[in-house]
Design an enzyme around this catalytic site. Structure first.
Site, mmCIF file in Angstrom:
data_model
loop_
_atom_site.group_PDB
_atom_site.id
_atom_site.type_symbol
_atom_site.label_atom_id
_atom_site.label_comp_id
_atom_site.label_asym_id
_atom_site.label_seq_id
_atom_site.Cartn_x
_atom_site.Cartn_y
_atom_site.Cartn_z
ATOM 1 C CG PHE A 126 0.078 6.822 -6.415
ATOM 2 C CD1 PHE A 126 -0.830 7.544 -7.168
ATOM 3 C CD2 PHE A 126 -0.089 6.761 -5.040
ATOM 4 C CE1 PHE A 126 -1.898 8.183 -6.559
ATOM 5 C CE2 PHE A 126 -1.157 7.404 -4.426
ATOM 6 C CZ PHE A 126 -2.065 8.119 -5.193
ATOM 7 C CG ASP A 195 0.877 0.049 -6.840
ATOM 8 O OD1 ASP A 195 -0.231 -0.269 -7.310
ATOM 9 O OD2 ASP A 195 1.038 1.033 -6.095
ATOM 10 C CE1 TYR A 220 -8.576 3.726 -4.999
ATOM 11 C CE2 TYR A 220 -8.675 2.581 -2.895
ATOM 12 C CZ TYR A 220 -8.006 3.417 -3.775
ATOM 13 O OH TYR A 220 -6.781 3.922 -3.429
ATOM 14 C CE LYS A 221 -6.177 3.454 -8.401
ATOM 15 N NZ LYS A 221 -6.521 4.830 -8.107
ATOM 16 N NE ARG A 369 -5.767 10.246 -13.587
ATOM 17 C CZ ARG A 369 -5.752 9.356 -12.612
ATOM 18 N NH1 ARG A 369 -4.750 8.508 -12.501
ATOM 19 N NH2 ARG A 369 -6.741 9.272 -11.742
HETATM 20 C C1 LIG Z 1 -0.614 3.289 -8.115
HETATM 21 C C2 LIG Z 1 -1.209 3.582 -6.771
HETATM 22 N N1 LIG Z 1 -0.615 3.109 -5.672
HETATM 23 C C3 LIG Z 1 -1.112 3.360 -4.448
HETATM 24 C C4 LIG Z 1 -2.264 4.112 -4.286
HETATM 25 C C5 LIG Z 1 -2.727 4.438 -2.903
HETATM 26 O O1 LIG Z 1 -3.737 3.665 -2.465
HETATM 27 P P1 LIG Z 1 -4.421 3.898 -1.050
HETATM 28 O O2 LIG Z 1 -4.769 5.347 -0.950
HETATM 29 O O3 LIG Z 1 -5.655 3.079 -1.136
HETATM 30 O O4 LIG Z 1 -3.489 3.477 0.001
HETATM 31 C C6 LIG Z 1 -2.930 4.590 -5.411
HETATM 32 C C7 LIG Z 1 -4.168 5.365 -5.266
HETATM 33 O O5 LIG Z 1 -4.779 5.837 -6.187
HETATM 34 C C8 LIG Z 1 -2.378 4.341 -6.679
HETATM 35 O O6 LIG Z 1 -2.955 4.801 -7.799
#
Ligand SMILES: Cc1ncc(COP(=O)(O)O)c(C=O)c1O
Length: 401
Positions: A126, A195, A220-221, A369
């Site tokens: 990500f 992560d 939040y997921k 998705r």
């Molecule tokens: C795998 C992953 N890492 C990091 C993040 C980023 O999170 P945040 O925007 O809450 O910092 C996300 C957001 O969807 C994500 O899916």
């Protein structure tokens, strides 16, 4: 009624988690975007109302003590702990995942043996993790080595300080081998940072059992904490005494109200805190975690796999030949809780799906998705989503190559 519809009905009747659906605010759309924003548990608005009117409105400053606001980050961390296979005292809630990636990556380089100058980062990560790891590397004098998770064992060496990996890939839904890769990282003497955004709440993580060093994740997921709800940081107990945060804010001080000019870190995961916690979001998250009472993550995983299997079967049965192909691995050991379908015209197809009450999302240019949150998605939902998708694909010709 078709065979698949009959099977969906039977599977929903047998599903031991089906009663949980009524704990959430849902309508008759098929909500397959819980891998982006989880649904609202029904009791959360009343709890937030109480926080606003009683705890803030009436008690005001007293609530930091009397309503337990001050200790919320570590208390809520202990609520998340069993979901990700961690004993109490190792998780602290606060900040965004992005900020926690920064804390974890820098802290990992400080935990690593002296003289190592490489940070290995999941090449398909990500984006935020990659951006932040790159900045952390510049600040700490390391260099980034992008590597596909499966190639990590071969890329590790005496220069490896830390490795930042995603448990489940946000685009393809591929589940990476957390136990095996963590063991490989340790065999090379490096520090493993995971992560968990796309796995926590959807499948067993086993942080303690697999000896993970540091981990971050959002809430939040699949944890349904609400839009922008605070993230969390896991610091394994064995690293806590040496955990050296690059953001040593006052709330992580051993005696924050002494207001001393010198920094002395608190013991435990609390040293991962930074500033004043965002209480409203945090307490919404705390309330939303009630839906996990009595729910086992193994049952959630079993349903997740059954749901994604069934959805893939329905797509194969209904969708016109050649219009979509799954980029999510078929093997259970390699699959998270989402199905990603490659589709040339993903953007108009997803817009049409949403207009017809099937809510997923897309990753440009060509990935649809569909996230399956086992707490509130059922088998009839999966069947209906595949049927509507097939209708949309049949009605819209594939774009000319
Ligand atoms: C795998 C992953 N890492 C990091 C993040 C980023 O999170 P945040 O925007 O809450 O910092 C996300 C957001 O969807 C994500 O899916």
């Amino acid at each position: 009624m078709s065979d698949l519809q009959e099977r969906a009905q039977a599977l929903d009747i047998e599903d031991g988690l089906a009663p949980l659906r009524k704990l959430f605010t849902l309508d008759d759309t098929v909500y397959l975007d819980g891998n982006s924003l989880g649904a609202l548990p029904r009791h959360v608005p009343a709890r937030l109302q109480e926080v606003l009117t009683r705890e803030w409105g009436e008690l005001r400053i007293r609530s930091w003590d009397e309503s337990g606001w001050w200790t919320a980050p570590e208390r809520i961390g202990d609520r998340i702990a069993p979901v990700v296979g961690a004993a109490a005292g190792q998780i602290v809630v606060g900040d965004s995942t992005s900020v926690n990636v920064f804390k974890a990556v820098v802290a990992a380089t400080r935990l690593a043996p002296e003289g190592r100058d490489e940070i290995l980062v999941d090449a398909s990560t990500f984006p935020t993790d990659g951006y932040i790891a790159e900045s952390a590397a510049r600040m700490t004098g390391h260099r980034i080595v992008p590597v596909a998770p499966a190639d990590v064992p071969g890329a590790l060496g005496p220069r490896s300080a830390a490795v930042l990996l995603n448990h489940v890939d946000y685009r393809s839904g591929r589940l990476h081998d957390l136990p095996g890769l963590t063991a490989a990282v340790h065999a090379a003497g490096a520090v493993a940072v995971w992560d968990l955004c796309h796995s926590a709440g959807a499948l067993p993580v086993g942080l303690d059992a697999h000896g993970v060093d540091l981990a971050v994740g959002c809430t939040y997921k699949y944890l349904n904490g609400g839009p922008g709800s605070p993230a969390y940081l896991y610091v394994a107990a064995r690293h806590q005494a040496a955990f050296d945060s690059p953001l040593p804010g006052w709330t992580s001080h051993a005696d924050p109200f002494a207001m001393t000019p010198g920094y002395a870190p608190a013991d435990g995961a609390v040293r991962g805190r930074v500033g004043t916690p965002d209480i409203l979001s945090m307490l919404a998250l705390e309330a939303s975690l009630d839906v996990w009472d009595g729910v086992g993550i193994d049952a959630v995983r079993a349903k997740s796999l059954a749901l994604t299997d069934f959805f893939l079967e329905c797509v194969a049965a209904y969708a016109p030949e050649g219009r979509v192909t799954s980029v999510t691995p078929a093997a259970h050991a390699e699959r998270g809780s989402q199905v990603a379908l490659r589709c040339e015209d993903a953007e108009p197809v997803m817009a049409a799906l949403i207009a017809r009450g099937v809510v997923g999302d897309l990753r440009r240019p060509d990935v649809l998705r569909f996230g399956f949150t086992p707490l509130y998605v059922g088998f009839a939902d999966a069947e209906r989503a595949a049927r509507v998708l097939a209708d949309v694909l049949t009605g819209s010709a594939a774009p000319a190559a």
